[in-house]
Design an enzyme around this catalytic site. Sequence first.
Site, mmCIF file in Angstrom:
data_model
loop_
_atom_site.group_PDB
_atom_site.id
_atom_site.type_symbol
_atom_site.label_atom_id
_atom_site.label_comp_id
_atom_site.label_asym_id
_atom_site.label_seq_id
_atom_site.Cartn_x
_atom_site.Cartn_y
_atom_site.Cartn_z
ATOM 1 N N ASP A 36 0.819 -1.211 0.000
ATOM 2 C CA ASP A 36 0.000 0.000 0.000
ATOM 3 C C ASP A 36 0.845 1.249 0.000
ATOM 4 O O ASP A 36 2.013 1.213 0.336
ATOM 5 C CB ASP A 36 -0.799 0.045 1.308
ATOM 6 C CG ASP A 36 -2.076 -0.738 1.218
ATOM 7 O OD1 ASP A 36 -2.442 -1.156 0.114
ATOM 8 O OD2 ASP A 36 -2.695 -0.929 2.285
ATOM 9 N N LYS A 58 -2.042 2.727 -5.795
ATOM 10 C CA LYS A 58 -2.621 3.637 -6.785
ATOM 11 C C LYS A 58 -3.348 2.882 -7.880
ATOM 12 O O LYS A 58 -4.342 3.341 -8.416
ATOM 13 C CB LYS A 58 -1.508 4.478 -7.443
ATOM 14 C CG LYS A 58 -0.803 5.383 -6.469
ATOM 15 C CD LYS A 58 0.427 6.006 -7.134
ATOM 16 C CE LYS A 58 1.514 6.317 -6.116
ATOM 17 N NZ LYS A 58 2.851 5.976 -6.589
ATOM 18 N N MET A 178 -7.943 9.195 8.944
ATOM 19 C CA MET A 178 -8.479 9.653 7.655
ATOM 20 C C MET A 178 -9.333 10.913 7.831
ATOM 21 O O MET A 178 -10.371 11.057 7.184
ATOM 22 C CB MET A 178 -9.295 8.535 6.981
ATOM 23 C CG MET A 178 -8.450 7.313 6.660
ATOM 24 S SD MET A 178 -9.398 5.928 5.985
ATOM 25 C CE MET A 178 -9.901 5.094 7.476
HETATM 26 N N1 SAH Z 1 -4.345 0.212 9.141
HETATM 27 C C1 SAH Z 1 -3.787 1.517 9.414
HETATM 28 C C2 SAH Z 1 -4.779 2.643 9.226
HETATM 29 C C3 SAH Z 1 -5.305 2.777 7.818
HETATM 30 S S1 SAH Z 1 -6.307 4.190 7.609
HETATM 31 C C4 SAH Z 1 -3.196 1.526 10.834
HETATM 32 O O1 SAH Z 1 -3.474 0.630 11.628
HETATM 33 O O2 SAH Z 1 -2.409 2.433 11.122
HETATM 34 C C5 SAH Z 1 -5.090 5.379 7.133
HETATM 35 C C6 SAH Z 1 -5.024 6.478 8.165
HETATM 36 O O3 SAH Z 1 -4.106 6.134 9.206
HETATM 37 C C7 SAH Z 1 -4.507 7.786 7.634
HETATM 38 O O4 SAH Z 1 -5.498 8.524 6.975
HETATM 39 C C8 SAH Z 1 -4.083 8.466 8.912
HETATM 40 O O5 SAH Z 1 -5.193 8.941 9.636
HETATM 41 C C9 SAH Z 1 -3.497 7.309 9.694
HETATM 42 N N2 SAH Z 1 -2.035 7.218 9.461
HETATM 43 C C10 SAH Z 1 -1.361 6.223 8.872
HETATM 44 N N3 SAH Z 1 -0.029 6.471 8.866
HETATM 45 C C11 SAH Z 1 0.120 7.656 9.485
HETATM 46 C C12 SAH Z 1 1.248 8.473 9.795
HETATM 47 N N4 SAH Z 1 2.500 8.103 9.474
HETATM 48 N N5 SAH Z 1 1.037 9.644 10.440
HETATM 49 C C13 SAH Z 1 -0.197 10.037 10.784
HETATM 50 N N6 SAH Z 1 -1.289 9.312 10.524
HETATM 51 C C14 SAH Z 1 -1.143 8.142 9.884
#
Ligand code: SAH
Length: 255
Positions: A36, A58, A178
């Site tokens: 991803d 993408k 998100m």
């Molecule tokens: N499965 C992932 C979440 C997927 S949804 C997990 O457990 O982390 C994707 C969201 O995760 C993004 O929109 C953001 O809100 C958050 N996110 C992921 N990586 C991030 C990062 N490095 N810094 C801040 N927020 C992050």
Amino acid sequence: MNNGRLILVGAGPGDPDLITIRGMRALQQADVVLYDRLAHPDLLAYAPSHAERIDVGKAPGKGGTPKQQHINALLVEHARAGRIVVRLKGGDPFVFGRGGEEILAARAAGIAVEIIPGVTSAIAVPEMAFIPVTHRGVAAAFGVFSAHAAADDAAPAPDGAHIDWSIAARMPTTIFLMGVEALPVIAARMIEHGRSADTAVAVIERGATPEQRVIVGTLQNIVAACADVRPPATIVVGEVVQLRDALNSAAVLKA
Ligand code: SAH
């Protein structure tokens, strides 16, 4: 004999060192890696040189197939061909990661599945900014919400994912993923549903990376302060945000 299988691996929250040892070992045996946008690209270096690396962050589906269906089809196709397929997902695969859907698709095709948890950004991104999601005497529970469907909360959410604001506003610590686009809606709804306008908010952009930026404010003023914030960002609402300065300086003193 067909040894093909699917291994779902959580890549962790941003820093490639935050993958688990088991996740790293899975990558080392991969024949195919489907990754991803939020999985750190350096992690692909663990895969053997023969492994095929497929960016599904993408890539649109073939012939207009919705993206998730296209990914499910790819996973099944490669595993059926006898390959070890690693599906590398940002954070943890089961936190807004659609990991369950991919496992159901694999199971339906009779494919063996393994799951390797990841460090979720919901907890680790605030943590790397010195914000604990719980703290004795401050917050004894936290809730994690997807704000994906909240940006236009007048329109029905396409995937049925609505936020119950009366629950979100009553959590001691409320975390939104998100949520960059939805930040104005989040701030307004939290206040409407009883959270004080003075409640502390932190928005952490690109957490756990060298580009990490932390913007701290209140439900009242956070929107104006975040005009230039871009995804990915994690939003934390609650008193725990105020612990940041104390924890951060304590950490510096100890170092
Ligand atoms: N499965 C992932 C979440 C997927 S949804 C997990 O457990 O982390 C994707 C969201 O995760 C993004 O929109 C953001 O809100 C958050 N996110 C992921 N990586 C991030 C990062 N490095 N810094 C801040 N927020 C992050």
